[in-house]
Design an enzyme around this catalytic site. Sequence first.
Site, PDB file in Angstrom:
ATOM      1  N   ASN A   9       0.870  -1.179   0.000  1.00  0.00           N
ATOM      2  CA  ASN A   9       0.000   0.000   0.000  1.00  0.00           C
ATOM      3  C   ASN A   9       0.906   1.228   0.000  1.00  0.00           C
ATOM      4  OD1 ASN A   9      -1.829   2.034   0.439  1.00  0.00           O
ATOM      5  ND2 ASN A   9      -2.195   1.512   2.599  1.00  0.00           N
ATOM      6  N   LYS A  11       0.118   4.311  -0.334  1.00  0.00           N
ATOM      7  CA  LYS A  11      -0.481   5.542   0.228  1.00  0.00           C
ATOM      8  C   LYS A  11      -0.226   6.719  -0.726  1.00  0.00           C
ATOM      9  CE  LYS A  11       0.353   3.436   4.651  1.00  0.00           C
ATOM     10  NZ  LYS A  11       0.322   3.555   6.084  1.00  0.00           N
ATOM     11  N   HIS A  96      -9.351   1.149   4.832  1.00  0.00           N
ATOM     12  CA  HIS A  96      -8.067   1.302   5.522  1.00  0.00           C
ATOM     13  C   HIS A  96      -8.251   2.222   6.732  1.00  0.00           C
ATOM     14  CE1 HIS A  96      -3.928   2.445   6.351  1.00  0.00           C
ATOM     15  NE2 HIS A  96      -3.587   1.339   5.713  1.00  0.00           N
ATOM     16  N   GLU A  98      -6.547   4.536   7.892  1.00  0.00           N
ATOM     17  CA  GLU A  98      -6.294   5.963   7.665  1.00  0.00           C
ATOM     18  C   GLU A  98      -7.518   6.628   7.047  1.00  0.00           C
ATOM     19  OE1 GLU A  98      -2.641   5.536   5.506  1.00  0.00           O
ATOM     20  OE2 GLU A  98      -1.640   4.929   7.357  1.00  0.00           O
ATOM     21  N   GLU A 168      -5.425  -5.294  10.320  1.00  0.00           N
ATOM     22  CA  GLU A 168      -4.412  -4.278  10.556  1.00  0.00           C
ATOM     23  C   GLU A 168      -4.700  -3.568  11.877  1.00  0.00           C
ATOM     24  OE1 GLU A 168      -2.410  -3.038   6.642  1.00  0.00           O
ATOM     25  OE2 GLU A 168      -4.125  -1.739   6.921  1.00  0.00           O
ATOM     26  N   GLY A 174       2.384   1.907  10.780  1.00  0.00           N
ATOM     27  CA  GLY A 174       3.326   3.015  10.674  1.00  0.00           C
ATOM     28  C   GLY A 174       4.002   3.370  11.991  1.00  0.00           C
ATOM     29  N   SER A 214       3.451  -2.527  10.268  1.00  0.00           N
ATOM     30  CA  SER A 214       4.903  -2.528  10.465  1.00  0.00           C
ATOM     31  C   SER A 214       5.567  -3.851  10.078  1.00  0.00           C
ATOM     32  CB  SER A 214       5.256  -2.140  11.904  1.00  0.00           C
ATOM     33  OG  SER A 214       4.773  -0.835  12.175  1.00  0.00           O
TER      34      SER A 214
HETATM   35  C1  PEP Z   1      -0.691  -0.002   5.960  1.00  0.00           C
HETATM   36  O1  PEP Z   1      -0.761   1.191   5.775  1.00  0.00           O
HETATM   37  O2  PEP Z   1      -1.548  -0.744   5.472  1.00  0.00           O
HETATM   38  C2  PEP Z   1       0.420  -0.513   6.756  1.00  0.00           C
HETATM   39  C3  PEP Z   1       0.340  -1.739   7.181  1.00  0.00           C
HETATM   40  O3  PEP Z   1       1.457   0.359   7.004  1.00  0.00           O
HETATM   41  P1  PEP Z   1       2.885   0.004   7.669  1.00  0.00           P
HETATM   42  O4  PEP Z   1       3.364  -1.277   7.048  1.00  0.00           O
HETATM   43  O5  PEP Z   1       3.753   1.169   7.334  1.00  0.00           O
HETATM   44  O6  PEP Z   1       2.644  -0.138   9.137  1.00  0.00           O
END
Ligand code: PEP
Length: 252
Positions: A9, A11, A96, A98, A168, A174, A214
């Site tokens: 992803n 973003k 997601h 975010e 997630e 993040g 992460s």
């Molecule tokens: C994401 O945005 O779906 C995600 C898992 O981000 P990160 O791997 O940076 O934690």
Amino acid sequence: MRRKIIAGNWKMHKTSSETGEFIGRLWDAMGRKEAHCEVIVAPPFTSIAAAVDATRGGAVKVSAQDVHWENQGAYTGEVSGAMVKDSGCSHVIVGHSERRQWFGETDESVNLKIKAALRHGLIPIFCLGESLEEREASKTFEVLERQVSRGLDGVQIASPDRLVIAYEPVWAIGTGRTASPEQAQEAHAFIRGGVGSLFGRELGGNVRILYGGSVKPENTRGLMSRGDIDGALVGGASLKIDDFMGIITESA
Ligand code: PEP
């Protein structure tokens, strides 16, 4: 046997030219052949055409990061399922955290978007997960139960490969803080059970559930060794070839 999926992803990162270059380098790093897993990248809308151009006959699939629930209309700034499909995407990320956090996404809008994706022949990558506050208040399973049942309410799924779920935990996105393989496995098994009770054991047993939060090459193997973890949705580490390729390799 559920084939793993490693999805990046991106973003709000990477222009068209950066996208074309990245996928070219990724293809080289993959030895110019299909990986053991499905590999998906989700660039911003403006870079989808470049991604589709560069995907070399489909060995790398392309996902959008969002979709509107209506087929068309006066929705300035939005993109419909027909447009996403027409642009060459096979998948679309829906719900997601975010988007839930910054753009007012709710379980109800997520549900409408999943239906829109399916209506247009796209495979939704349905994201869900609890916040830190909810985990600390021992509400993780209550939240997951609500997100699964409302997100998938009234959804018709023809076969398990028409849906991907991404667990997630918001506190792991993040932040550099990853769920332990045990925490992730427990949540995945719970989600699989929920999908099974909605759509039957066959579909629940075969739907792919990705972990996101992460993920890095160093923690991939531990997570992927758990029975209900079928791959990863990767944010930050999907922006660098070495890290993304490392995750693909470690997930085998
Ligand atoms: C994401 O945005 O779906 C995600 C898992 O981000 P990160 O791997 O940076 O934690």
